[in-house]
Design an enzyme around this catalytic site. Structure first.
Site, PDB file in Angstrom:
ATOM      1  N   LYS A  53       0.847  -1.195   0.000  1.00 41.48           N
ATOM      2  CA  LYS A  53       0.000   0.000   0.000  1.00 41.48           C
ATOM      3  C   LYS A  53       0.883   1.246   0.000  1.00 41.48           C
ATOM      4  O   LYS A  53       1.636   1.479   0.939  1.00 41.48           O
ATOM      5  CB  LYS A  53      -0.896   0.029   1.244  1.00 41.48           C
ATOM      6  CG  LYS A  53      -2.004   1.077   1.094  1.00 41.48           C
ATOM      7  CD  LYS A  53      -2.724   1.359   2.391  1.00 41.48           C
ATOM      8  CE  LYS A  53      -2.090   2.452   3.186  1.00 41.48           C
ATOM      9  NZ  LYS A  53      -2.000   3.756   2.507  1.00 41.48           N
TER      10      LYS A  53
ATOM     11  N   GLU B 199      10.707   1.645   9.695  1.00 44.71           N
ATOM     12  CA  GLU B 199      11.585   2.786   9.395  1.00 44.71           C
ATOM     13  C   GLU B 199      10.791   4.043   9.697  1.00 44.71           C
ATOM     14  O   GLU B 199       9.829   4.352   8.983  1.00 44.71           O
ATOM     15  CB  GLU B 199      12.008   2.760   7.920  1.00 44.71           C
ATOM     16  CG  GLU B 199      12.836   1.551   7.523  1.00 44.71           C
ATOM     17  CD  GLU B 199      14.173   1.472   8.241  1.00 44.71           C
ATOM     18  OE1 GLU B 199      14.629   2.499   8.789  1.00 44.71           O
ATOM     19  OE2 GLU B 199      14.747   0.377   8.281  1.00 44.71           O
TER      20      GLU B 199
ATOM     21  N   CYS C 100      13.211  12.037   5.550  1.00 45.85           N
ATOM     22  CA  CYS C 100      13.438  11.607   6.938  1.00 45.85           C
ATOM     23  C   CYS C 100      14.885  11.828   7.351  1.00 45.85           C
ATOM     24  O   CYS C 100      15.182  11.925   8.532  1.00 45.85           O
ATOM     25  CB  CYS C 100      13.061  10.140   7.087  1.00 45.85           C
ATOM     26  SG  CYS C 100      13.916   9.112   5.891  1.00 45.85           S
TER      27      CYS C 100
ATOM     28  N   GLU D  37       9.752  16.111  15.342  1.00 47.49           N
ATOM     29  CA  GLU D  37       9.979  16.120  13.897  1.00 47.49           C
ATOM     30  C   GLU D  37       9.012  17.093  13.223  1.00 47.49           C
ATOM     31  O   GLU D  37       7.800  16.983  13.397  1.00 47.49           O
ATOM     32  CB  GLU D  37       9.769  14.707  13.337  1.00 47.49           C
ATOM     33  CG  GLU D  37      10.147  14.602  11.865  1.00 47.49           C
ATOM     34  CD  GLU D  37       9.824  13.241  11.257  1.00 47.49           C
ATOM     35  OE1 GLU D  37       8.716  12.726  11.504  1.00 47.49           O
ATOM     36  OE2 GLU D  37      10.669  12.710  10.516  1.00 47.49           O
TER      37      GLU D  37
END
Ligand code: NAD
Length: 480
Positions: A173, A248, A282, A384
């Site tokens: 997906k 991850e 990232c 973040e």
């Protein structure tokens, strides 16, 4: 309006619900295509197809499997321009970036794992004169691969390629925010002759289609890239089912610049590691630590160069900073800039939404933003942001900068700039990050292990690590 379809059992199909959700073009802030709103019924169909295809795909010679994956890579290369354009329209990133990073790296993922599987070997252990142990590695079965929106085709193939090369069949997906290149990829797989059911792509939202993949009892391995909060929820579902998990997740990466650095290289690369892909990578270095003697000059030069970056239409070849991926994400990034102000930060440049006249006037553009004057422990420096926003902080000693660098819950990557070899090794050993670049950034050798420490992830991808993840090891012990 163009419709995206699921790719199940070798065919492009409607979702069972016949419901679709809007897909936005972020640079124009408008809906331009529709995505299947898939649910557990579509996932169940995909798993059935993947199970049916497993025996012949895993039983095929590795050379034959590799040849099919190489053909997919050839087709990606053939369609590079069209795929880069689609990625730019879907995500908001500059098309020039998609042309040199996203799409070429998607094709190298396919090629690397196609040939990697051919060279993959399993271990033998000779226990003196008493026994020989050898390891049998068999594909785990149907693998679940779930990917994010920031590097859409690159990260989608980063998961699918090793899974297929290892002999797994796959239910995948892509992010519902950037589904287009995965859809085009499914057409390329058909054209390349990938047998029906080997790869199945189910589009839809995370809590519905994604969750159904994670929950499905016949998917024994989940490879996920995305946010830490989502990763936590996936782990909570998958762990009691004893699934193999590769996660991850997010990052808040330090970029450490010592006074003896190569000035021009450190400055130019830091600009890239801060603002490439609008800071939506990232691995971007969102916290820059600069040694005191060069701090003032670095800040001045960095701000000057940041002001020169062109924010604009992603389809314009001069554009360096495109649109953020969605309105919700733009609002999140702007709210962090507000937070930085409240926490006492000085916005040296940027800080606002940009309105680009013409076709992009409703797009989600934010100025590249540089902030100083913040403590390493404040929220702006702990959470973040995932946008074109960096903070710069001074430091005096190695011990001090390591304490700052390691102070967040994340541990994905770090960058170190110094010409002192011993210091480079010392600091690299001291930083708690899974990937450390010395005097470079985003350099990749696909054979190396890739992944984060702490809340940036569990497990390692890349090279043999990924091929091992998608296989199950059995030891056979033969008594001599
Ligand atoms: P996200 O976690 O919101 O979504 C990622 C994927 O997970 C999407 O496909 C989404 O639909 C799906 N998903 C959401 N909820 C789910 C659920 N309950 N069950 C199963 N699937 C679900 O992340 P995002 O916003 O798409 O991506 C940005 C994040 O990804 C950032 O935190 C970034 O740091 C991280 N990221 C990490 C890496 C890495 O290699 N460590 C690489 C790229 C991005």
């Amino acid at each position: 309006m163009e419709k995206i379809y699921n790719y199940i059992n070798g065919a492009l199909v409607e979702p069972v619900s016949a419901q679709y959700i809007d897909n936005y073009m972020p640079a124009e802030g408008r809906v331009y295509s529709l995505i299947p709103d898939s649910d557990k019924r579509d996932v169940a169909n995909a798993v059935t197809a993947a199970q049916a295809a497993f025996e012949s795909w895993s039983g095929m010679t590795v050379e034959h499997r590799a040849a099919i994956l190489q053909r997919v890579a050839d087709l990606i290369d053939r369609d590079l321009d069209a795929l880069a354009l689609a990625e730019s329209i879907d995500n908001g990133k500059p098309v020039s970036l998609a042309k040199v990073v996203d799409i070429p790296r998607a094709s190298s993922n396919m090629r690397f794992y196609a040939s990697g599987a051919i060279h993959f070997a399993s271990e033998t252990h000779i226990t003196g004169k008493e026994a020989v142990n050898y390891t049998l590695r068999a594909p785990v079965g149907v693998a679940g691969c779930i990917s994010p929106w920031n590097l859409p085709l690159y990260l989608f193939t980063w998961k699918i390629a090793p899974a297929l090369a290892a002999g797994c069949t796959v239910v995948a997906k892509p992010s519902e925010i950037t589904p287009m290149t995965a859809f085009l990829f499914s057409k390329l797989c058909i054209e390349a002759g990938l047998p029906a059911g080997v790869l199945n792509i189910v589009h839809g939202v995370g809590p519905k289609a994604g969750q159904a993949i994670v929950e499905h009892p016949d998917i024994p391995a989940i490879s996920f890239t995305g946010g830490t909060v989502t990763g936590r929820s996936i782990a909570a579902t998958a762990a009691p089912m004893f699934k193999k998990l590769s996660l991850e997740l997010g990052g808040k990466n330090p970029n450490i610049i010592f006074a003896d650095c190569d000035w021009e290289q450190a400055l130019a690369t830091s600009l890239q590691s801060s603002f490439s892909n609008q800071g939506e990578i990232c691995l971007c270095g969102s916290r820059i630590f600069v040694e005191k003697p060069i701090y003032e000059k670095f800040v001045a030069d960095f701000v000057k160069r940041t002001k020169e970056l062109t924010v604009g239409d992603p389809l314009d070849s001069n554009t360096r900073i495109g649109s953020l991926v969605s309105q919700a994400h733009m609002n999140k990034v702007l709210s962090y800039i507000d937070l930085a102000r409240q926490e006492g930060g000085a916005i040296l440049t940027g800080g606002k939404r940009v309105i680009i006249p013409g076709r992009c006037e409703s797009g989600y553009f934010v100025e590249p933003t540089v902030i100083t004057g913040l403590d390493h422990q404040c929220r702006t420096n702990q959470e973040e942001i995932f946008g074109p926003v960096v903070t710069i902080m001074p430091f005096e000693t190695e011990e001090e900068v390591l304490r700052y660098a390691n102070s967040t819950p994340y541990g994905l990557s770090a960058t170190i700039w110094t010409e002192n070899l011993k210091r480079a090794h010392r600091v690299a050993a001291g930083v708690k990050s899974g990937i450390i670049w010395v005097n470079c950034w985003l350099f990749r050798d696909l054979r190396t292990p890739f992944g984060g420490m702490k809340q940036s992830g569990v497990g390692r991808e890349g090279g043999w690590e990924a091929l091992r993840f998608f296989t199950e090891a059995k030891n056979v012990c033969i008594k001599l």
